[in-house]
Structure formats: C-alpha cells, structure tokens
Design a protein around this motif. Structure first.
Motif, PDB file in Angstrom:
ATOM      1  N   MET A  79      -3.263  -7.947  11.968  1.00  0.00           N
ATOM      2  CA  MET A  79      -2.078  -7.113  11.850  1.00  0.00           C
ATOM      3  C   MET A  79      -1.629  -7.052  10.397  1.00  0.00           C
ATOM      4  N   SER A  80      -1.741  -8.159   9.681  1.00  0.00           N
ATOM      5  CA  SER A  80      -1.388  -8.191   8.260  1.00  0.00           C
ATOM      6  C   SER A  80      -2.296  -7.254   7.461  1.00  0.00           C
ATOM      7  N   ALA A  81      -3.584  -7.251   7.816  1.00  0.00           N
ATOM      8  CA  ALA A  81      -4.527  -6.354   7.126  1.00  0.00           C
ATOM      9  C   ALA A  81      -4.149  -4.898   7.393  1.00  0.00           C
ATOM     10  N   GLY A  82      -3.815  -4.577   8.640  1.00  0.00           N
ATOM     11  CA  GLY A  82      -3.397  -3.218   8.966  1.00  0.00           C
ATOM     12  C   GLY A  82      -2.126  -2.827   8.240  1.00  0.00           C
ATOM     13  N   ALA A  83      -1.191  -3.763   8.122  1.00  0.00           N
ATOM     14  CA  ALA A  83       0.055  -3.490   7.406  1.00  0.00           C
ATOM     15  C   ALA A  83      -0.232  -3.168   5.941  1.00  0.00           C
ATOM     16  N   GLY A  84      -1.209  -3.857   5.366  1.00  0.00           N
ATOM     17  CA  GLY A  84      -1.590  -3.573   3.989  1.00  0.00           C
ATOM     18  C   GLY A  84      -2.077  -2.137   3.827  1.00  0.00           C
ATOM     19  N   TYR A  94      -5.243   8.159  14.440  1.00  0.00           N
ATOM     20  CA  TYR A  94      -4.983   7.791  15.836  1.00  0.00           C
ATOM     21  C   TYR A  94      -4.334   6.419  15.973  1.00  0.00           C
ATOM     22  N   ALA A  95      -3.476   6.067  15.022  1.00  0.00           N
ATOM     23  CA  ALA A  95      -2.839   4.742  15.076  1.00  0.00           C
ATOM     24  C   ALA A  95      -1.985   4.589  16.329  1.00  0.00           C
ATOM     25  N   GLU A  96      -1.168   5.596  16.656  1.00  0.00           N
ATOM     26  CA  GLU A  96      -0.306   5.487  17.833  1.00  0.00           C
ATOM     27  C   GLU A  96      -1.135   5.441  19.115  1.00  0.00           C
ATOM     28  N   ALA A 100      -1.094   2.384  21.929  1.00  0.00           N
ATOM     29  CA  ALA A 100      -0.940   2.573  23.373  1.00  0.00           C
ATOM     30  C   ALA A 100      -2.168   2.066  24.127  1.00  0.00           C
ATOM     31  N   LEU A 101      -3.351   2.313  23.561  1.00  0.00           N
ATOM     32  CA  LEU A 101      -4.578   1.858  24.209  1.00  0.00           C
ATOM     33  C   LEU A 101      -4.647   0.338  24.253  1.00  0.00           C
ATOM     34  N   SER A 102      -4.105  -0.321  23.232  1.00  0.00           N
ATOM     35  CA  SER A 102      -4.094  -1.788  23.227  1.00  0.00           C
ATOM     36  C   SER A 102      -3.321  -2.319  24.415  1.00  0.00           C
ATOM     37  N   ILE A 103      -2.232  -1.640  24.769  1.00  0.00           N
ATOM     38  CA  ILE A 103      -1.414  -2.081  25.906  1.00  0.00           C
ATOM     39  C   ILE A 103      -2.215  -1.974  27.196  1.00  0.00           C
ATOM     40  N   VAL A 104      -2.950  -0.866  27.338  1.00  0.00           N
ATOM     41  CA  VAL A 104      -3.785  -0.676  28.531  1.00  0.00           C
ATOM     42  C   VAL A 104      -4.836  -1.770  28.620  1.00  0.00           C
ATOM     43  N   VAL A 105      -5.553  -2.002  27.521  1.00  0.00           N
ATOM     44  CA  VAL A 105      -6.645  -2.981  27.509  1.00  0.00           C
ATOM     45  C   VAL A 105      -6.131  -4.389  27.756  1.00  0.00           C
ATOM     46  N   VAL A 127      -8.817  -6.358  16.663  1.00  0.00           N
ATOM     47  CA  VAL A 127      -9.099  -4.939  16.386  1.00  0.00           C
ATOM     48  C   VAL A 127      -7.860  -4.095  16.658  1.00  0.00           C
ATOM     49  N   PHE A 128      -7.212  -4.323  17.787  1.00  0.00           N
ATOM     50  CA  PHE A 128      -6.025  -3.539  18.115  1.00  0.00           C
ATOM     51  C   PHE A 128      -4.829  -3.914  17.251  1.00  0.00           C
ATOM     52  N   ALA A 129      -4.815  -5.158  16.757  1.00  0.00           N
ATOM     53  CA  ALA A 129      -3.709  -5.585  15.898  1.00  0.00           C
ATOM     54  C   ALA A 129      -3.640  -4.762  14.620  1.00  0.00           C
ATOM     55  N   VAL A 130      -4.789  -4.264  14.158  1.00  0.00           N
ATOM     56  CA  VAL A 130      -4.805  -3.447  12.945  1.00  0.00           C
ATOM     57  C   VAL A 130      -3.897  -2.227  13.110  1.00  0.00           C
ATOM     58  N   PHE A 131      -3.933  -1.598  14.291  1.00  0.00           N
ATOM     59  CA  PHE A 131      -3.099  -0.421  14.532  1.00  0.00           C
ATOM     60  C   PHE A 131      -1.616  -0.773  14.522  1.00  0.00           C
ATOM     61  N   HIS A 132      -1.280  -1.905  15.133  1.00  0.00           N
ATOM     62  CA  HIS A 132       0.119  -2.331  15.137  1.00  0.00           C
ATOM     63  C   HIS A 132       0.593  -2.624  13.715  1.00  0.00           C
ATOM     64  N   GLY A 133      -0.234  -3.322  12.961  1.00  0.00           N
ATOM     65  CA  GLY A 133       0.123  -3.631  11.577  1.00  0.00           C
ATOM     66  C   GLY A 133       0.264  -2.381  10.735  1.00  0.00           C
ATOM     67  N   TYR A 134      -0.626  -1.419  10.962  1.00  0.00           N
ATOM     68  CA  TYR A 134      -0.549  -0.169  10.203  1.00  0.00           C
ATOM     69  C   TYR A 134       0.798   0.519  10.430  1.00  0.00           C
ATOM     70  N   ALA A 135       1.234   0.555  11.689  1.00  0.00           N
ATOM     71  CA  ALA A 135       2.529   1.180  11.996  1.00  0.00           C
ATOM     72  C   ALA A 135       3.659   0.467  11.272  1.00  0.00           C
ATOM     73  N   HIS A 136       3.605  -0.860  11.236  1.00  0.00           N
ATOM     74  CA  HIS A 136       4.643  -1.609  10.525  1.00  0.00           C
ATOM     75  C   HIS A 136       4.634  -1.258   9.038  1.00  0.00           C
ATOM     76  N   GLY A 137       3.450  -1.307   8.436  1.00  0.00           N
ATOM     77  CA  GLY A 137       3.359  -1.057   6.998  1.00  0.00           C
ATOM     78  C   GLY A 137       3.728   0.357   6.613  1.00  0.00           C
ATOM     79  N   ALA A 138       3.282   1.328   7.401  1.00  0.00           N
ATOM     80  CA  ALA A 138       3.558   2.729   7.084  1.00  0.00           C
ATOM     81  C   ALA A 138       5.036   3.064   7.218  1.00  0.00           C
ATOM     82  N   GLU A 139       5.750   2.335   8.073  1.00  0.00           N
ATOM     83  CA  GLU A 139       7.155   2.631   8.313  1.00  0.00           C
ATOM     84  C   GLU A 139       8.094   1.652   7.607  1.00  0.00           C
ATOM     85  N   MET A 140       7.556   0.907   6.656  1.00  0.00           N
ATOM     86  CA  MET A 140       8.394  -0.018   5.893  1.00  0.00           C
ATOM     87  C   MET A 140       9.419   0.760   5.077  1.00  0.00           C
ATOM     88  N   PRO A 141      10.686   0.369   5.115  1.00  0.00           N
ATOM     89  CA  PRO A 141      11.696   1.062   4.299  1.00  0.00           C
ATOM     90  C   PRO A 141      11.337   0.990   2.815  1.00  0.00           C
TER      91      PRO A 141
END
Length: 199
Positions: A79-84, A94-96, A100-105, A127-141
């Motif tokens: 997740m830290s790598a994705g946030a970077g 397809y981050a979002e 969502a797919l991570s929740i299903v899996v 693998v799915f943590a990367v998407f969560h981290g990306y969302a955090h990093g992209a939406e950082m104030p």
C-alpha cells in the motif's frame, strides 16, 4: 439460534455499507485536516477501504499462524508503494475497480476459508493493496506532508486489520463457525455492489 443471529448480523454489516455508494467511493474532503490527521481519516472515510482492510485481518485470523502478521505487513508495505505512485502523479489505470475487486476477492476467500500457503495469500493481498495505496496518495491534500500523511493512513489501516483479526478470533472463540463465511459472503456482495453501482 445464537449462532444463526451472529451469522446474520455479520452478513448484514458489509451489505449495509455497500448501500452507501457516496461514502464508499467519494472519499469526501477532510476539511482543514492536514498531515497525519488527514491520512488517518482517509481510509476511514471510504467504506471500500474499511471493508477490504477489515477483510484482510479476518483472512489473517482464519489462516492463523504466520498469516497473522504476514498478511497485514504485506498489505501495509505494498500500500505504501501504491501511495508513492499516487503522490508522484503516476497513473494507475482502473484503481477504483481494483479496490472494489479486492473486496470481492477477500470476501470470497474468507467465505470459503481459503487455506492457501501464507506466501500466496500475502502476495494476493499485497497486489490489491497497491490500488488502495494509490487512492490514498492521489487524494492527499496539497497542504499535507507525504510522510505524515502516509503515517496517518498506515496507522488507520493497521487498526482496521486489527479489527478484522479481532472479529475472526472472537468468532472462533465463541464457536460461531458460520460467522466468518457469512461475513465473507457479505463482504463479497458489497464488493460486487461497488463494482456495478455508480460512484
């Protein structure tokens, strides 16, 4: 009767969260929150993050042994790598959908009590943590420091993992053998809802 009630309640929680699509995917602003405070709030403000991170803890508890630390640590690291990537402005398509797919899996894995090797489960959640981290990093104030913001969302994520582990351990100690599959099914259904409902 008690076990049936526990299983029904477990399945209803993620389903109820899925009925809140704006809360699930919008990640509303955090007002004047900056740094660690904004980072801490970010995972908690999206039901998609909450569901996935609690499900990782639940999977770790169901697998037991080394999985109790390997799955959460894998999620936190990747997740830290994705946030970077998100903080650097590098696009991750397809981050979002990946979130969502991570929740299903994760939900399906908990539902069937997946007994895969710990290394495979750690890779899966990573693998799915990367998407969560990306969302955090992209939406950082813009006013937030990447370091303190990252510390905040890592802390919140660790707490959500701990909550999932607590659910799994409590369920097994109470003998509610159907609670984990019911919770997993509910999480998977919530993920499917997030995949098809408009943001």
């Amino acid at each position: 009767m008690k076990r049936h009630l526990t299983a029904s309640l477990a399945a209803s929680i993620p389903a109820a969260l899925a009925l809140l699509p704006q809360a699930a995917l919008a990640h509303p602003g955090h007002g004047v929150a900056t740094g660690a405070e904004a980072g801490f709030l970010h995972p908690l403000m999206g039901a998609d993050h909450v569901l996935a991170m609690v499900a990782v803890g639940l999977l770790a508890a169901l697998r037991g042994g080394r999985a109790l630390w390997a799955l959460p640590l894998s999620f936190l690291a990747l997740m830290s790598a994705g946030a970077g990537l998100g903080m650097a402005g590098i696009a991750l398509p397809y981050a979002e959908t990946g979130i969502a797919l991570s929740i299903v899996v994760f939900g399906l894995a908990a539902m069937v009590g997946l007994r895969a090797p710990v290394a495979l489960l750690a890779a899966l959640v990573g693998v799915f943590a990367v998407f969560h981290g990306y969302a955090h990093g992209a939406e950082m104030p813009e006013t937030a420091s990447g370091l303190t913001f990252g510390f905040g969302f890592l802390a919140a994520t660790a707490l959500l993992h701990a909550a999932g582990i607590g659910l799994g351990v409590a369920g097994s100690r109470l003998g509610a053998t159907r609670a984990a599959p019911a919770l997993g099914a509910g999480v998977a259904m919530a993920g499917l809802a997030l995949l098809v409902l408009p943001a």
